[in-house]
Scaffold this motif. Structure first.
Motif, PDB file in Angstrom:
ATOM      1  N   GLN A   1       0.831  -1.204   0.000  1.00 48.25           N
ATOM      2  CA  GLN A   1       0.000   0.000   0.000  1.00 48.25           C
ATOM      3  C   GLN A   1       0.864   1.253   0.000  1.00 48.25           C
ATOM      4  N   MET A   2       1.954   1.250   0.786  1.00 46.72           N
ATOM      5  CA  MET A   2       2.867   2.405   0.817  1.00 46.72           C
ATOM      6  C   MET A   2       3.588   2.562  -0.520  1.00 46.72           C
ATOM      7  N   ILE A   3       4.039   1.448  -1.110  1.00 50.33           N
ATOM      8  CA  ILE A   3       4.710   1.490  -2.420  1.00 50.33           C
ATOM      9  C   ILE A   3       3.758   2.053  -3.465  1.00 50.33           C
ATOM     10  N   LEU A   4       2.503   1.585  -3.432  1.00 51.80           N
ATOM     11  CA  LEU A   4       1.502   2.067  -4.390  1.00 51.80           C
ATOM     12  C   LEU A   4       1.241   3.558  -4.204  1.00 51.80           C
ATOM     13  N   GLN A   5       1.139   3.998  -2.965  1.00 49.99           N
ATOM     14  CA  GLN A   5       0.916   5.419  -2.688  1.00 49.99           C
ATOM     15  C   GLN A   5       2.079   6.255  -3.217  1.00 49.99           C
ATOM     16  N   ASP A   6       3.310   5.797  -2.990  1.00 51.23           N
ATOM     17  CA  ASP A   6       4.487   6.508  -3.512  1.00 51.23           C
ATOM     18  C   ASP A   6       4.477   6.546  -5.040  1.00 51.23           C
ATOM     19  N   ALA A   7       4.114   5.420  -5.670  1.00 54.81           N
ATOM     20  CA  ALA A   7       4.074   5.356  -7.138  1.00 54.81           C
ATOM     21  C   ALA A   7       3.044   6.341  -7.698  1.00 54.81           C
ATOM     22  N   ILE A   8       1.886   6.403  -7.080  1.00 54.63           N
ATOM     23  CA  ILE A   8       0.840   7.330  -7.532  1.00 54.63           C
ATOM     24  C   ILE A   8       1.325   8.769  -7.390  1.00 54.63           C
ATOM     25  N   GLY A   9       2.063   9.046  -6.305  1.00 51.55           N
ATOM     26  CA  GLY A   9       2.585  10.392  -6.064  1.00 51.55           C
ATOM     27  C   GLY A   9       3.608  10.853  -7.091  1.00 51.55           C
ATOM     28  N   LYS A  10       4.167   9.930  -7.862  1.00 53.20           N
ATOM     29  CA  LYS A  10       5.158  10.294  -8.881  1.00 53.20           C
ATOM     30  C   LYS A  10       4.523  10.862 -10.149  1.00 53.20           C
ATOM     31  N   PHE A  11       3.185  10.822 -10.228  1.00 55.27           N
ATOM     32  CA  PHE A  11       2.488  11.300 -11.427  1.00 55.27           C
ATOM     33  C   PHE A  11       1.455  12.374 -11.067  1.00 55.27           C
ATOM     34  N   PRO A  12       1.885  13.489 -10.462  1.00 51.99           N
ATOM     35  CA  PRO A  12       0.914  14.528 -10.097  1.00 51.99           C
ATOM     36  C   PRO A  12       0.280  15.139 -11.344  1.00 51.99           C
ATOM     37  N   GLY A  13      -1.016  15.324 -11.288  1.00 52.82           N
ATOM     38  CA  GLY A  13      -1.734  15.939 -12.398  1.00 52.82           C
ATOM     39  C   GLY A  13      -1.982  15.014 -13.577  1.00 52.82           C
ATOM     40  N   LYS A  14      -1.594  13.764 -13.472  1.00 50.81           N
ATOM     41  CA  LYS A  14      -1.791  12.803 -14.564  1.00 50.81           C
ATOM     42  C   LYS A  14      -2.998  11.918 -14.248  1.00 50.81           C
ATOM     43  N   ARG A  15      -3.620  11.414 -15.302  1.00 53.43           N
ATOM     44  CA  ARG A  15      -4.684  10.409 -15.145  1.00 53.43           C
ATOM     45  C   ARG A  15      -4.001   9.049 -15.194  1.00 53.43           C
ATOM     46  N   ILE A  16      -4.016   8.325 -14.075  1.00 53.39           N
ATOM     47  CA  ILE A  16      -3.233   7.100 -13.912  1.00 53.39           C
ATOM     48  C   ILE A  16      -4.094   5.863 -14.122  1.00 53.39           C
ATOM     49  N   ALA A  17      -3.531   4.908 -14.864  1.00 52.32           N
ATOM     50  CA  ALA A  17      -4.117   3.573 -14.986  1.00 52.32           C
ATOM     51  C   ALA A  17      -3.117   2.577 -14.421  1.00 52.32           C
ATOM     52  N   ILE A  18      -3.610   1.680 -13.577  1.00 54.77           N
ATOM     53  CA  ILE A  18      -2.770   0.621 -13.021  1.00 54.77           C
ATOM     54  C   ILE A  18      -3.077  -0.653 -13.796  1.00 54.77           C
ATOM     55  N   ILE A  19      -2.035  -1.280 -14.337  1.00 53.68           N
ATOM     56  CA  ILE A  19      -2.185  -2.511 -15.113  1.00 53.68           C
ATOM     57  C   ILE A  19      -1.668  -3.651 -14.255  1.00 53.68           C
ATOM     58  N   THR A  20      -2.511  -4.657 -14.051  1.00 53.35           N
ATOM     59  CA  THR A  20      -2.146  -5.783 -13.194  1.00 53.35           C
ATOM     60  C   THR A  20      -2.133  -7.077 -14.000  1.00 53.35           C
ATOM     61  N   ALA A  21      -1.560  -8.121 -13.406  1.00 54.39           N
ATOM     62  CA  ALA A  21      -1.418  -9.401 -14.098  1.00 54.39           C
ATOM     63  C   ALA A  21      -2.737 -10.150 -14.238  1.00 54.39           C
ATOM     64  N   SER A  22      -3.701  -9.892 -13.369  1.00 51.93           N
ATOM     65  CA  SER A  22      -4.977 -10.607 -13.436  1.00 51.93           C
ATOM     66  C   SER A  22      -6.040  -9.788 -12.732  1.00 51.93           C
ATOM     67  N   ASP A  23      -7.282 -10.186 -12.898  1.00 48.10           N
ATOM     68  CA  ASP A  23      -8.366  -9.479 -12.216  1.00 48.10           C
ATOM     69  C   ASP A  23      -8.327  -9.714 -10.714  1.00 48.10           C
ATOM     70  N   TYR A  24      -7.785 -10.853 -10.306  1.00 50.43           N
ATOM     71  CA  TYR A  24      -7.641 -11.111  -8.871  1.00 50.43           C
ATOM     72  C   TYR A  24      -6.700 -10.083  -8.250  1.00 50.43           C
ATOM     73  N   ILE A  25      -5.578  -9.826  -8.924  1.00 45.19           N
ATOM     74  CA  ILE A  25      -4.631  -8.831  -8.427  1.00 45.19           C
ATOM     75  C   ILE A  25      -5.234  -7.433  -8.549  1.00 45.19           C
ATOM     76  N   ALA A  26      -6.007  -7.201  -9.615  1.00 47.96           N
ATOM     77  CA  ALA A  26      -6.691  -5.910  -9.755  1.00 47.96           C
ATOM     78  C   ALA A  26      -7.601  -5.655  -8.555  1.00 47.96           C
ATOM     79  N   GLN A  27      -8.299  -6.690  -8.094  1.00 49.53           N
ATOM     80  CA  GLN A  27      -9.169  -6.538  -6.923  1.00 49.53           C
ATOM     81  C   GLN A  27      -8.357  -6.181  -5.679  1.00 49.53           C
ATOM     82  N   LEU A  28      -7.176  -6.786  -5.526  1.00 45.07           N
ATOM     83  CA  LEU A  28      -6.297  -6.456  -4.405  1.00 45.07           C
ATOM     84  C   LEU A  28      -5.871  -4.991  -4.484  1.00 45.07           C
TER      85      LEU A  28
END
Length: 176
Positions: free
Chosen positions: A115-142
């Motif tokens: 969760q902290m890694i994800l928060q830091d990653a999101i913070g690297k793209f201020p003002g951008k519309r972000i899409a997260i691409i995951t390996a599966s829908d199970y991981i997408a749900q996580l």
């Protein structure tokens, strides 16, 4: 297999089944064998090697048309799995573009660390519309669960997509 009408007899094996077992199936039954997801070294076994790249690029183009201009890849690395290798190659090519971050070791951490890694990653793209691409829908749900804990809404504030398009299972994750 021998009770099935002859025109319908044969075996389809996934890439987990090694060539020595396929050779034994072929020897014992005399039936055709097709292995999916890897190339077999056996001369009498046909291989179907699936390449998901076209679907990846189609998905990526769709996300760009929807206004996403930054991408976070959450890679679930299984080096022996065929689709993981293909997904890794796609992420590597995607990473050569601007506004892309690949979190390769993401899933080797605890939920709180992820969760902290994800928060830091999101913070690297201020003002951008972000899409997260995951390996599966199970991981997408996580990932969606993590985003909810960060008070981010999907898809209003951030997009999440699963690479293989598998459907969500009922209650796939334990309550955290």
């Amino acid at each position: 297999a021998l009770i099935i009408p002859k025109q319908n007899i044969g075996f389809i094996a996934d890439y987990f089944i090694p060539d020595d077992i396929l050779a034994e199936i072929r020897r014992q039954t005399g039936l055709p064998v097709v292995v999916i997801g890897r190339a077999s070294k056996l001369p009498d076994v046909h291989s179907v090697v699936i390449n998901p790249f076209p679907a990846c690029y189609t998905m990526l183009n769709t996300l760009k048309r929807m206004g996403y201009n930054a991408f976070i890849c959450c890679e679930d690395v299984h080096p022996l799995r065929y689709e993981a290798t293909q997904l890794h190659q796609f992420y590597q090519q995607l990473q050569e573009q601007d506004n892309v971050l690949n979190l390769v070791d993401f899933f080797k951490n605890s939920f709180a660390q992820m969760q902290m890694i994800l928060q830091d990653a999101i913070g690297k793209f201020p003002g951008k519309r972000i899409a997260i691409i995951t390996a599966s829908d199970y991981i997408a749900q996580l990932i969606i669960t993590m985003l909810q804990k960060l008070n981010l809404n999907v898809p209003e504030q951030i997009g999440v997509t699963g690479f293989y398009g598998r459907k969500f299972m009922e209650n796939p994750l334990p309550k955290l």
